[in-house]
Design an enzyme around this catalytic site. Structure first.
Site, PDB file in Angstrom:
ATOM      1  N   GLU A   1      12.328   2.748  14.374  1.00  0.00           N
ATOM      2  CA  GLU A   1      11.474   3.820  13.827  1.00  0.00           C
ATOM      3  C   GLU A   1      10.188   3.826  14.629  1.00  0.00           C
ATOM      4  OE1 GLU A   1      10.002   3.067   9.847  1.00  0.00           O
ATOM      5  OE2 GLU A   1       9.895   0.910  10.201  1.00  0.00           O
TER       6      GLU A   1
ATOM      7  N   ARG B   1       8.438   3.954  -4.463  1.00  0.00           N
ATOM      8  CA  ARG B   1       8.488   3.032  -3.321  1.00  0.00           C
ATOM      9  C   ARG B   1       7.491   1.879  -3.531  1.00  0.00           C
ATOM     10  NH1 ARG B   1       7.603   5.462   2.482  1.00  0.00           N
ATOM     11  NH2 ARG B   1       5.478   5.669   1.691  1.00  0.00           N
TER      12      ARG B   1
ATOM     13  N   TYR C   1       0.839  -1.197   0.000  1.00  0.00           N
ATOM     14  CA  TYR C   1       0.000   0.000   0.000  1.00  0.00           C
ATOM     15  C   TYR C   1       0.872   1.245   0.000  1.00  0.00           C
ATOM     16  CZ  TYR C   1       0.887   1.067   4.937  1.00  0.00           C
ATOM     17  OH  TYR C   1       1.489   1.422   6.119  1.00  0.00           O
TER      18      TYR C   1
ATOM     19  N   HIS D   1      -1.791 -21.294   0.424  1.00  0.00           N
ATOM     20  CA  HIS D   1      -0.598 -20.508   0.741  1.00  0.00           C
ATOM     21  C   HIS D   1       0.217 -20.232  -0.508  1.00  0.00           C
ATOM     22  CE1 HIS D   1      -1.793 -21.498   4.761  1.00  0.00           C
ATOM     23  NE2 HIS D   1      -0.838 -20.724   5.260  1.00  0.00           N
TER      24      HIS D   1
ATOM     25  N   LEU E   1      11.080   1.363   7.295  1.00  0.00           N
ATOM     26  CA  LEU E   1      10.492   1.784   6.020  1.00  0.00           C
ATOM     27  C   LEU E   1      11.269   2.997   5.492  1.00  0.00           C
ATOM     28  CD1 LEU E   1       7.902   1.221   4.203  1.00  0.00           C
ATOM     29  CD2 LEU E   1       7.085   3.365   5.155  1.00  0.00           C
TER      30      LEU E   1
ATOM     31  N   ARG F   1      -8.301 -20.101  -1.913  1.00  0.00           N
ATOM     32  CA  ARG F   1      -7.338 -19.935  -0.824  1.00  0.00           C
ATOM     33  C   ARG F   1      -6.308 -21.062  -0.774  1.00  0.00           C
ATOM     34  NH1 ARG F   1      -5.880 -21.191   4.208  1.00  0.00           N
ATOM     35  NH2 ARG F   1      -5.035 -19.505   5.465  1.00  0.00           N
TER      36      ARG F   1
ATOM     37  N   LYS G   1       6.506  -1.904   2.023  1.00  0.00           N
ATOM     38  CA  LYS G   1       5.302  -1.299   2.618  1.00  0.00           C
ATOM     39  C   LYS G   1       4.131  -2.255   2.402  1.00  0.00           C
ATOM     40  CE  LYS G   1       3.200   3.285   3.164  1.00  0.00           C
ATOM     41  NZ  LYS G   1       3.333   3.446   4.607  1.00  0.00           N
TER      42      LYS G   1
HETATM   43  N1  PLP Z   1       7.661   4.044   9.025  1.00  0.00           N
HETATM   44  C1  PLP Z   1       6.502   3.380   9.043  1.00  0.00           C
HETATM   45  C2  PLP Z   1       6.442   2.040   9.714  1.00  0.00           C
HETATM   46  C3  PLP Z   1       5.348   3.934   8.436  1.00  0.00           C
HETATM   47  O1  PLP Z   1       4.190   3.256   8.450  1.00  0.00           O
HETATM   48  C4  PLP Z   1       5.444   5.220   7.835  1.00  0.00           C
HETATM   49  C5  PLP Z   1       4.293   5.849   7.197  1.00  0.00           C
HETATM   50  O2  PLP Z   1       3.207   5.364   7.193  1.00  0.00           O
HETATM   51  C6  PLP Z   1       6.673   5.878   7.850  1.00  0.00           C
HETATM   52  C7  PLP Z   1       7.766   5.263   8.438  1.00  0.00           C
HETATM   53  C8  PLP Z   1       6.826   7.231   7.220  1.00  0.00           C
HETATM   54  O3  PLP Z   1       6.845   7.129   5.820  1.00  0.00           O
HETATM   55  P1  PLP Z   1       6.436   8.359   4.891  1.00  0.00           P
HETATM   56  O4  PLP Z   1       7.334   9.490   5.262  1.00  0.00           O
HETATM   57  O5  PLP Z   1       6.690   7.858   3.515  1.00  0.00           O
HETATM   58  O6  PLP Z   1       5.003   8.640   5.168  1.00  0.00           O
END
Ligand code: PLP
Length: 280
Positions: free
Chosen positions: A179, A52, A33, A102, A203, A100, A147
């Site tokens: 983070e 991304r 997403y 895996h 991320l 369904r 993501k």
């Molecule tokens: N880290 C995580 C786990 C996130 O879910 C997000 C944003 O949803 C971010 C960092 C920040 O990413 P961005 O600056 O692209 O929104």
């Protein structure tokens, strides 16, 4: 009122039920997403979000149904059809729908849903006041650079923050800071930024990347290294970055005040520079 929804090549509204129960995004979290922001009907950093998303899809071997051009035109049309001026777009691409199992069949067609939502972005008072955060163990899977919609670890951490009267959870692993549950984390010490390097444990935030660029062009040193959790309580300033929150100061970590409890100088400057860049 229902918001505008894009589903597999057509526009409808969010009150139409579109997903099949055997969609792999629903049953396996087998989907990626993106969330991007628009202000006055103008999307921010659309290309960066596309890049991304492309990388996340590649890692999971899901075919990208968009080119850069079709992504831009579809997202612009979605925003043009939206009745409000400011908000976010959520887009999800799953591997598709199939009986369904895996192991997935090779011939699935990805499912694409994208919709706009009104969003109240932080006002000047909140941007100055900042947020309180807690620390908690990182319980996510191993590929946090993707993501994916596997957000249970993030959701549990965020709920723990809410229950503690805080806004965000900082995720720790093996004695180091990674983070936030939905944001990237930055520390400021002796005028330099410290933030986790890009690897599989965080991320690659779109705002993180921009803030590092802005810092470097303002001659602020950036140290991309994992911060020890013990260092958290000896910082001059701290902030988080994300699409919806921008550069957001952190006033307290686990109930302990950071710096002198007011938004610090470096944070203030980067917040100003980022807001300016985003509205350009
Ligand atoms: N880290 C995580 C786990 C996130 O879910 C997000 C944003 O949803 C971010 C960092 C920040 O990413 P961005 O600056 O692209 O929104």
């Amino acid at each position: 009122m229902a918001d505008v929804l894009y589903f597999n090549g057509r526009f409808t509204t969010t009150d139409e039920r579109v997903l099949g129960v055997e969609d792999r995004g629903f049953q396996f979290g087998d989907a990626v997403y993106e969330v991007f922001k628009f202000v006055k009907h103008r999307p921010a950093f659309l290309f960066e979000h596309f890049r991304r998303m492309e990388r996340s899809l590649e890692q999971l071997e899901i075919e990208n149904p968009f080119t850069e051009e079709t992504f831009a035109s579809t997202m612009h049309e979605l925003i043009a059809r939206t009745s409000f001026d400011d908000g976010i777009v959520y887009i999800q691409i799953s591997r598709g729908e199939g009986r369904r199992a895996h192991f997935w069949p090779e011939d699935l067609t990805p499912t694409v849903v994208a919709y706009s939502r009104a969003f109240v972005f932080p006002d000047a008072a909140k941007k100055e006041r900042g947020i309180k955060v807690i620390t908690t163990d990182d319980q996510r899977w191993h590929f946090c650079n993707v993501k994916s919609v596997n957000l249970l670890g993030n959701a549990i951490a965020k709920k723990a923050a809410q229950r503690a009267g805080a806004d965000e959870a900082i995720l720790l692993a093996d004695g180091f800071v990674r983070e936030g549950a939905s944001s990237n984390f930055f520390a400021v010490k002796n005028g330099s930024l410290i933030t986790h390097p890009l690897d599989e444990s965080i991320l690659p935030g779109v705002v993180r990347d921009r803030v590092i660029g802005l810092a470097l062009s303002s001659r602020i040193r950036v140290d991309e290294r994992p911060l020890r959790d013990a260092e958290l309580f000896d910082l001059d300033e701290a902030f988080m970055t994300s699409t919806t929150q921008g550069v957001m100061p952190i006033s307290e970590i686990d109930g302990r005040i950071i710096g002198n409890s007011r938004r610090g100088e470096v944070t203030t400057e980067l917040q100003r520079l980022f807001d300016e860049l985003e509205s350009r």
